[in-house]
Design an enzyme around this catalytic site. Structure first.
Site, PDB file in Angstrom:
ATOM      1  N   SER A   1      19.296 -35.990 -25.286  1.00  0.00           N
ATOM      2  CA  SER A   1      19.494 -36.122 -23.844  1.00  0.00           C
ATOM      3  C   SER A   1      20.745 -36.936 -23.537  1.00  0.00           C
ATOM      4  O   SER A   1      21.193 -37.760 -24.331  1.00  0.00           O
ATOM      5  CB  SER A   1      18.310 -36.832 -23.205  1.00  0.00           C
TER       6      SER A   1
HETATM    7  N1  SAH Z   1      14.395 -37.185 -28.356  1.00  0.00           N
HETATM    8  C1  SAH Z   1      15.388 -36.396 -29.075  1.00  0.00           C
HETATM    9  C2  SAH Z   1      15.833 -35.172 -28.310  1.00  0.00           C
HETATM   10  C3  SAH Z   1      14.790 -34.152 -28.327  1.00  0.00           C
HETATM   11  S1  SAH Z   1      15.238 -32.499 -27.936  1.00  0.00           S
HETATM   12  C4  SAH Z   1      16.581 -37.220 -29.458  1.00  0.00           C
HETATM   13  O1  SAH Z   1      16.653 -38.396 -29.094  1.00  0.00           O
HETATM   14  O2  SAH Z   1      17.439 -36.678 -30.144  1.00  0.00           O
HETATM   15  C5  SAH Z   1      13.590 -31.868 -27.892  1.00  0.00           C
HETATM   16  C6  SAH Z   1      12.954 -31.736 -29.262  1.00  0.00           C
HETATM   17  O3  SAH Z   1      11.604 -31.341 -29.065  1.00  0.00           O
HETATM   18  C7  SAH Z   1      13.593 -30.650 -30.130  1.00  0.00           C
HETATM   19  O4  SAH Z   1      14.030 -31.218 -31.335  1.00  0.00           O
HETATM   20  C8  SAH Z   1      12.462 -29.640 -30.346  1.00  0.00           C
HETATM   21  O5  SAH Z   1      12.484 -29.039 -31.613  1.00  0.00           O
HETATM   22  C9  SAH Z   1      11.236 -30.525 -30.160  1.00  0.00           C
HETATM   23  N2  SAH Z   1       9.998 -29.815 -29.822  1.00  0.00           N
HETATM   24  C10 SAH Z   1       9.807 -28.729 -29.042  1.00  0.00           C
HETATM   25  N3  SAH Z   1       8.510 -28.398 -28.980  1.00  0.00           N
HETATM   26  C11 SAH Z   1       7.830 -29.291 -29.749  1.00  0.00           C
HETATM   27  C12 SAH Z   1       6.454 -29.471 -30.115  1.00  0.00           C
HETATM   28  N4  SAH Z   1       5.497 -28.661 -29.680  1.00  0.00           N
HETATM   29  N5  SAH Z   1       6.135 -30.511 -30.907  1.00  0.00           N
HETATM   30  C13 SAH Z   1       7.088 -31.356 -31.387  1.00  0.00           C
HETATM   31  N6  SAH Z   1       8.414 -31.225 -31.101  1.00  0.00           N
HETATM   32  C14 SAH Z   1       8.785 -30.209 -30.293  1.00  0.00           C
END
Ligand code: SAH
Length: 208
Positions: free
Chosen positions: A60
């Site tokens: 983000s």
């Molecule tokens: N917090 C992260 C950014 C996350 S982007 C950072 O600081 O870099 C959102 C993430 O959620 C992605 O990596 C995606 O693969 C994950 N995601 C999507 N659906 C999910 C699920 N059901 N369980 C766990 N992770 C998930």
């Protein structure tokens, strides 16, 4: 990179997050090292925008990381569940604030990258699990706070169950238009507080 990080923090402050502890933590975490090496040279890790981390995912925008962190009011020693580890950056910011972080990522390669980046930056208080965040992490529940960084269509029930009384969850909710929701759990029940409109990647369903 230090100058760029200071500029990023100044920018976050200008956009309205003034919590000194959160700003200090964001000034400490070396965001560029959470961007996988083969992407790092092609993006500005400290710019006021999300950053690609591969597999169609992003970290983000710094302001949103700061804002969500501030809204859950992190104190040292808190046990926090994060859904969507991605690069590991948000988890590192929570660890920098003294929290014990349990983070779940569904894409194995991202979980591996995040584990390696967190270990090499010394964030030992973060545990990363490869798996489906819809189930939460019952073995370590209840959590003082839960932060979800991908958007489900509605608030997952398992996560509500794993929140402590007096605890707080923040997550983007919705398909298409998404809105951050702060959910407070009290002895009387849940209180939902709608917040900013945002755009996150969808929370995907696991295989089983
Ligand atoms: N917090 C992260 C950014 C996350 S982007 C950072 O600081 O870099 C959102 C993430 O959620 C992605 O990596 C995606 O693969 C994950 N995601 C999507 N659906 C999910 C699920 N059901 N369980 C766990 N992770 C998930």
């Amino acid at each position: 990179m230090h100058a760029q990080r200071s500029a990023m923090v100044a920018d976050i402050r200008r956009q309205g997050v003034k919590d000194e502890r959160v700003l200090k933590a964001m000034g400490m975490v070396r965001r560029h090292l959470f961007i996988p090496e083969k992407i790092r040279g092609r993006v500005d890790p400290y710019g006021d925008h999300p950053c690609p981390i591969g597999h169609g995912q992003t970290i983000s925008q710094p302001f949103i990381v700061a804002y969500m962190t501030k809204r859950i009011e992190v104190d040292p020693g808190m046990r926090i569940l994060e859904i969507g580890t991605g690069s590991g950056y948000q988890a590192a910011v929570l660890a920098e604030l003294g929290a014990d972080v349990y983070s779940i990522e569904i894409v194995p390669e991202l979980a591996d990258h995040a584990r390696a980046a967190l270990a090499s930056e010394g964030y030992d208080s973060v545990k990363v699990k490869t798996g489906d965040g819809y189930k939460g992490w019952p073995e370590h529940a209840p959590f003082d706070a839960i932060i979800v960084t991908c958007a489900p269509a509605k608030i997952p029930d398992a996560l509500k169950t794993q929140l402590k009384d007096g605890g707080r969850m923040i997550l983007p909710v919705g398909t298409g238009i998404q809105q951050l929701v702060v959910l407070e759990k009290t002895a009387e029940g849940f209180r939902e507080i709608p917040d900013l409109y945002v755009r996150f990647v969808p929370m995907v369903r696991g295989a089983d």
